[in-house]
Design a protein around this motif. Structure first.
Motif, mmCIF file in Angstrom:
data_model
loop_
_atom_site.group_PDB
_atom_site.id
_atom_site.type_symbol
_atom_site.label_atom_id
_atom_site.label_comp_id
_atom_site.label_asym_id
_atom_site.label_seq_id
_atom_site.Cartn_x
_atom_site.Cartn_y
_atom_site.Cartn_z
ATOM 1 N N HIS A 1 30.078 -31.585 -21.023
ATOM 2 C CA HIS A 1 31.005 -30.514 -21.397
ATOM 3 C C HIS A 1 30.485 -29.212 -20.786
ATOM 4 O O HIS A 1 29.380 -28.767 -21.123
ATOM 5 C CB HIS A 1 31.061 -30.346 -22.925
ATOM 6 C CG HIS A 1 31.621 -31.528 -23.663
ATOM 7 N ND1 HIS A 1 32.578 -32.363 -23.145
ATOM 8 C CD2 HIS A 1 31.364 -32.000 -24.923
ATOM 9 C CE1 HIS A 1 32.896 -33.300 -24.033
ATOM 10 N NE2 HIS A 1 32.155 -33.112 -25.120
ATOM 11 N N ARG B 1 35.415 -27.487 -19.519
ATOM 12 C CA ARG B 1 35.714 -28.726 -18.778
ATOM 13 C C ARG B 1 34.958 -29.824 -19.487
ATOM 14 O O ARG B 1 33.729 -29.850 -19.495
ATOM 15 C CB ARG B 1 35.236 -28.611 -17.327
ATOM 16 C CG ARG B 1 36.052 -27.633 -16.508
ATOM 17 C CD ARG B 1 35.724 -27.824 -15.039
ATOM 18 N NE ARG B 1 36.224 -29.129 -14.597
ATOM 19 C CZ ARG B 1 35.604 -29.898 -13.710
ATOM 20 N NH1 ARG B 1 34.458 -29.525 -13.184
ATOM 21 N NH2 ARG B 1 36.123 -31.072 -13.369
ATOM 22 N N LYS B 2 35.715 -30.734 -20.067
ATOM 23 C CA LYS B 2 35.092 -31.733 -20.915
ATOM 24 C C LYS B 2 34.532 -32.905 -20.111
ATOM 25 O O LYS B 2 35.052 -33.249 -19.050
ATOM 26 C CB LYS B 2 36.113 -32.245 -21.932
ATOM 27 C CG LYS B 2 36.386 -31.217 -23.004
ATOM 28 C CD LYS B 2 37.327 -31.744 -24.066
ATOM 29 C CE LYS B 2 38.720 -31.874 -23.507
ATOM 30 N NZ LYS B 2 39.688 -32.243 -24.571
ATOM 31 N N LEU B 3 33.482 -33.496 -20.670
ATOM 32 C CA LEU B 3 32.887 -34.698 -20.089
ATOM 33 C C LEU B 3 33.987 -35.718 -19.797
ATOM 34 O O LEU B 3 34.803 -36.023 -20.658
ATOM 35 C CB LEU B 3 31.899 -35.268 -21.120
ATOM 36 C CG LEU B 3 30.921 -36.347 -20.684
ATOM 37 C CD1 LEU B 3 29.779 -36.426 -21.686
ATOM 38 C CD2 LEU B 3 31.573 -37.700 -20.532
ATOM 39 N N GLY B 4 34.023 -36.225 -18.592
ATOM 40 C CA GLY B 4 34.982 -37.273 -18.240
ATOM 41 C C GLY B 4 36.421 -36.797 -18.148
ATOM 42 O O GLY B 4 37.328 -37.609 -18.026
ATOM 43 N N MET C 1 36.944 -40.252 -25.105
ATOM 44 C CA MET C 1 35.751 -39.753 -24.425
ATOM 45 C C MET C 1 35.111 -38.605 -25.193
ATOM 46 O O MET C 1 33.890 -38.470 -25.209
ATOM 47 C CB MET C 1 36.096 -39.304 -23.007
ATOM 48 C CG MET C 1 36.137 -40.434 -22.007
ATOM 49 S SD MET C 1 34.587 -41.355 -21.916
ATOM 50 C CE MET C 1 33.610 -40.235 -20.924
ATOM 51 N N ASN C 2 35.912 -37.764 -25.828
ATOM 52 C CA ASN C 2 35.331 -36.673 -26.592
ATOM 53 C C ASN C 2 34.570 -37.202 -27.803
ATOM 54 O O ASN C 2 33.515 -36.672 -28.177
ATOM 55 C CB ASN C 2 36.425 -35.700 -27.057
ATOM 56 C CG ASN C 2 36.852 -34.771 -25.936
ATOM 57 O OD1 ASN C 2 36.281 -34.802 -24.849
ATOM 58 N ND2 ASN C 2 37.855 -33.965 -26.196
ATOM 59 N N TYR D 1 36.042 -24.537 -7.242
ATOM 60 C CA TYR D 1 36.702 -25.737 -7.748
ATOM 61 C C TYR D 1 37.507 -26.406 -6.646
ATOM 62 O O TYR D 1 38.209 -25.738 -5.896
ATOM 63 C CB TYR D 1 37.607 -25.387 -8.921
ATOM 64 C CG TYR D 1 36.857 -25.169 -10.199
ATOM 65 C CD1 TYR D 1 36.008 -26.153 -10.704
ATOM 66 C CD2 TYR D 1 36.993 -23.992 -10.917
ATOM 67 C CE1 TYR D 1 35.311 -25.956 -11.881
ATOM 68 C CE2 TYR D 1 36.300 -23.793 -12.100
ATOM 69 C CZ TYR D 1 35.460 -24.778 -12.584
ATOM 70 O OH TYR D 1 34.769 -24.589 -13.746
ATOM 71 N N ALA E 1 31.390 -38.510 -26.464
ATOM 72 C CA ALA E 1 30.473 -37.415 -26.112
ATOM 73 C C ALA E 1 29.841 -36.820 -27.365
ATOM 74 O O ALA E 1 28.661 -36.433 -27.352
ATOM 75 C CB ALA E 1 31.230 -36.347 -25.319
ATOM 76 N N LEU F 1 29.597 -44.049 -21.309
ATOM 77 C CA LEU F 1 28.511 -43.128 -21.666
ATOM 78 C C LEU F 1 27.252 -43.858 -22.109
ATOM 79 O O LEU F 1 26.312 -43.242 -22.611
ATOM 80 C CB LEU F 1 28.985 -42.159 -22.754
ATOM 81 C CG LEU F 1 30.082 -41.184 -22.329
ATOM 82 C CD1 LEU F 1 30.157 -40.021 -23.301
ATOM 83 C CD2 LEU F 1 29.856 -40.640 -20.924
#
Lengths: 676, 676
Positions: A61, A136-139, B562-563, B305, B566, B586
């Motif tokens: 994240h 920007r979130k993981l994955g 995914m969150n 980006y 995480a 993960l």
């Protein structure tokens, strides 16, 4: 030619032929070989299997903005009326874009919305953060194990980026299919070795189809291996096929010898060495195509003429390369077009006709290019291809028909279409337009002066090049325009064109002008009745008081400047009348005898069209005139002048149109007339 | 972050920015350099001047058919009633295709129409030849001195052929523009050196924009020179620019550091070393773009980006390369599309939104991809781009909007569009379709199960992936379909999907099942209300007789699998519920606790659609099931079974539609229901 075999081809529908070829291959198919290449070498390769992400992206994240990282729930009470103060290092943490959030934080507040307190250890905010704001979130982009690219994907710039983000540094791709190209023909010589004098005498033909094929194969993801030229000898051809297969060819492409003539051995050799599947397809050009299998690998015999040969390659080689790489063959964009004249076609044969295209008032107009299978320029000049189905006897002028586009539709909309008489300066205009007005171009199609005016009358072009002499008045173009067009147009002078006598090199008969054509020892070669040059000749003879019947050969007619020049070059005639460029092209002497006016006819309704403005800007430039002068045979003193305005002939009672010429324009017209 | 500069960008319209950049260049422009290359090396190069034919093609009047060469006038009397006999070597000459006509001959009669007399010295014909019949005339294709290619032509296969036919063995082309790419950023490391553990900890960012840029530049005819990574230091950046210019760069592309943050030095360095022309454009993504000139050469600073960066390159680098090579920049085909949901946009900023596209009943449906500037997959997955103009506040769902196509229109027509819940097996279906049905593909867009059913109701997709549990009955999908859809559909079972507890690696707290979530020492992380997983959790808790309130963290919500994963990985929670793939991605432990049904909802009207048939064939294949099993976390025992047929709910009095299920179909439905 001593003896002719009169074997005929058995014509097969091309779709059936392709199915038969694929079926034969499937019967003995090995899986396509794959390899792994570095990501940095993967551009334009084709994935051979699904490619999965090796890592998640982002891998944590992270902050999407510069600012402070917070736990959103801690900020919910903040509002402009009750600003909230947070403690740095505890409930708030300075963070830069891209950096990972501290544990327990789930939002970022932009630096612009943060006030740092005087103590430097606290910050104040006036607005709550919502969870995952500016994070920007993981994955978020991709999750490890997820498929990034399906198999059969051609890797472009974007795909490289996605693979890189997923940590894929080596990519499984299909090995490039290897196509062996075997040029054959006893009279064929490598392009670089073809000498002009041998070519002109017909002693050899330069080989360049392999160059076209190699490029087509490379663009389709294959590699081409051009093998040495093989003579018209069955044993030599068989040996060449086996040598190519020994060297690992996935596909062998023979060119030519695919027809049914006495020196065409491709079909026979394939039958001897393997299996002959197809000999002849019902497509023109492309009819004498051979398909077969030798040692479980596909072998194709393509016709010798370049246009036929490219159709064979497009119909049978490229679909195979696509199939081997598991992607759909490239298909071209399609659109509706109106052919500017009828397209007759032989029933029972599918016909592919290459056309130029112009967008006139939103309608695509198709002007057919010469259909000859040897006309290479019909490949490079075409904007599209019209296919006339087998069952069809042709297409009427003005009937909408589907066209495959070879250039993007919007590019066509940016171009001007000229239909009419040909002149080399039209190509020069195109070159200048492309140089100075990148998006604009001039496409020109050649149907003669009168044909151009008729196309203009049907709104099938933007302008027409025209050189029609009224032999009574000696004035160019105006009478023909008045007789042909209802619409208001203006006439822009493009060039004066030298007409002259084309004579054998060195002028061995010592001609000095038109009067000498009446000499008894001179054989003349004439142009056909109705041609501008014939009209000019008659006009010049009348001026000199010479009766046409006095010319030897007045009735011997040719249809083009080049044919006249060729007749002189071959010794069939001592003189002909034509433009300088034809004489120069064949190395003939040229004796100027008159000047012809070549003008552009442009509808008034396009007078402010920005493409027409660009064209006028080009032809009025000093650079353009200098380039015209450099061509030789031209006068450019009045290039770009508007020499006549034609109000059009409206039916009785028709409404006055806003673009009709006003009184001052009519006055200008008189003035221009007087000028000329 | 110690101290923040809060400089803001002055946003300029991108067209104005491009004009300003071009104008600055024109003020100090040197002519573009040219070179001459061998024809064999000219593929994809761009002509720098008009290229004229060096020789005429054909170089002589030659036979276009095998047969006899004659003088047409000698044959005019021939007809079936009065065949004409000609003498070989005198009035008739055997000739092969491609060979020169003897002097005075002007026509060829095909061998099929010639009878050889017994003496072998005469031939007989039954039909007159017309002049130039079956003759390829000298210069028919092109005449020496004629322009074959205008300047600014990108040379493809066909152009190579035309040049070869014209005897042009060396071609004047523009030298490839050289673009130096300078990656910058103190945390950036070369892609190949980025280690997973450093990436996951946020200690470095892999550099791969240069890979994307290089490919874009190569495709636009330039050459890319990727220079070493430079830290966020003004002096180092200035030195890198000068070194690139010293090495002959025509254009310098810096990436990143183009914004207005404390570590963004591009604009400042350009201002110091040359002229800053633009800092900020009114386009999202792509806003922080810098344009300037250093030592009379253009320098661009692109945002970091990837999505923003490619927009900067497409907007300012590619047009420049096209301009230098005198051709119009590649433009994409455009079409009308209907966005499947509203696209809000910030007024004052032009916004470019990448979309997936599906052709549903002839209408293009656009499904927006995530707008994040860092979402690389939005580049590789996009089928098109919608531009929302500056002045516009957004686009309503269902309003037609213009879309730039990234794939040909007909390819889109061959694909299936699935909208609904995401599952990895959809990507697998796509891969299988591409492998076995080359022209077909499956595009999937993810808006959740209910969103998919709603899209289906609006005819905005071909099928919907769905996993909606009715917590009362424990049956999946049927109730939601009946509540949402009027149209008759059938339900095809795709997979059973394992749901389970995601736990820290090694399961340190020793959880054994759902009941353990009520333990006092366990912190749970939940999914948001309305998500399928939340519904499943509630269902499982009810089965076990556990009140939700007993779970620590039941009210802590995350929005994706995914969150949740995480949150577990970071130690914020001890357990969460989700699918196996998120845990695997993960590296978490996974304890299966239930099975979820994931089905495809397909309208009856598409039941015989060949793409749907292809999809059903794929998912019913043994290979597909094996691939699903290999993913892990799935059950595929009933994959491909039609498990329910829904007759639809028609308004009273509506006509029976021909595709409405008949009585036997209803019976089959009951049967299927019983099966499950």
């Amino acid at each position: 030619m001593e003896k002719k075999r009169t074997a005929y081809l058995t014509l097969m529908d091309p779709d059936d032929a392709l199915r038969r070829w694929f079926a034969a291959m499937d019967a003995c198919a090995a899986p396509r070989s794959e390899e792994e290449v570095a990501l940095t070498a993967a551009l334009h390769r084709v994935t051979s299997r699904p490619v999965a992400a090796r890592r998640s992206s982002p891998a944590f994240h992270g902050a999407a903005m510069d600012g402070i990282a917070v736990r959103a729930e801690d900020t919910f009470s903040a509002c402009p009326q009750r600003p909230l103060t947070l403690e740095l290092g505890s409930t708030a943490h300075w963070i830069n874009t891209g950096h990972p959030l501290p544990p327990h934080c789930n939002a970022v507040i932009m630096v612009e919305h943060v006030v740092t307190e005087a103590d430097g250890r606290h910050v104040t905010i006036e607005k709550a953060a919502f969870p995952w704001q500016h994070v920007r979130k993981l994955g978020e982009d991709m999750v490890a194990t997820e498929i990034i690219l399906p198999p059969g994907t051609r890797i472009g710039a974007y795909e490289l980026g996605a693979l890189a983000a997923g940590g894929v540094l080596r990519v499984p791709v299909f090995t490039r299919p290897r196509v062996a190209i075997i040029p054959s023909g006893s009279e064929i010589v490598p392009l670089a070795q073809a000498r002009d004098e041998d070519l002109q005498a017909g002693r050899c033909l330069p080989e360049f189809n392999s160059l076209i094929f190699s490029a087509m194969i490379a663009e389709a993801g294959g590699t081409a291996d051009v093998r040495p030229i093989v003579p018209d000898d069955p044993q030599a051809i068989a040996a060449a096929i086996h040598a190519a297969l020994d060297d690992g060819a996935d596909l062998v492409l023979l060119n030519a010898g695919s027809s049914a003539g006495s020196r065409d051995f491709t079909a026979q050799v394939i039958q001897q060495e393997g299996t002959l599947l197809v000999h002849g397809i019902s497509v023109m050009p492309g009819k004498p195509t051979v398909l077969g299998m030798v040692r479980s690998r596909p072998v194709i015999g393509a016709p010798g003429y370049p246009v036929s040969a490219t159709i064979a390659v497009e119909s049978f080689v490229l679909p195979l390369l696509a199939r081997w790489q598991q992607h759909a063959p490239d298909c071209r964009e399609r659109a509706q077009a109106i052919p500017c004249h009828a397209l007759p076609s032989r029933p029972g044969m599918e016909e592919r006709i290459r056309v130029k295209l112009g967008d006139v008032d939103g309608t695509l107009v198709a002007v057919p290019l010469p259909r000859g299978a040897g006309t290479v320029t019909s490949l490079s000049r075409a904007d599209g291809i019209i296919t006339i189905p087998r069952a069809c006897e042709g297409i009427d002028a003005g009937s909408p028909v589907e066209v495959e586009l070879l250039r993007p539709r919007h590019t066509l909309a940016q171009g001007l279409l000229a239909i009419g008489s040909h002149d080399n300066t039209l190509d020069l205009i195109d070159s200048f337009l492309r140089k100075d007005h990148a998006a604009c171009r001039l496409t020109s199609a050649h149907v003669g002066s009168l044909g151009g005016l008729q196309a203009l009358a049907r709104h099938q072009c933007h302008l027409a090049g025209c050189h029609l002499l009224d032999s009574q008045s000696g004035v160019y173009n105006r009478q023909a325009i008045a007789q042909t067009l209802d619409e208001a147009v203006f006439l822009v002078h493009l060039v004066d064109r030298e007409q002259g006598l084309m004579l054998p090199p060195g002028n061995p008969r010592g001609l000095t002008g038109i009067a000498d054509l009446a000499r008894e020892d001179i054989r003349f070669i004439n142009r056909q009745r109705g041609s501008g040059t014939r009209v000019l000749l008659d006009y010049l003879l009348r001026q000199q008081g010479i009766a046409p019947a006095r010319l030897n050969g007045y009735r011997d007619e040719e249809y083009t400047h080049m044919n006249v020049a060729a007749a002189v070059l071959s010794g069939r005639a001592d003189a002909g009348l034509g433009v300088r460029s034809a004489a120069v092209a064949l190395g003939l002497d040229f004796l100027p005898v008159g000047v012809e006016e070549y003008d552009l006819v442009i509808p008034q309704r396009l007078r402010q069209d920005e493409r027409i403005l660009a064209l006028l800007e080009v032809i009025r430039s000093a650079e353009f005139r200098a380039a015209v002068d450099a061509l030789g045979g031209y006068g450019a003193a009045h290039t770009g002048e508007v020499i006549w305005e034609y109000a059009g002939s409206r039916p009785e009672g028709a409404e006055e149109r806003p673009d009709a010429p006003s009184a001052p324009a009519a006055a200008a017209r008189e003035q221009h007339s007087a000028d000329r």
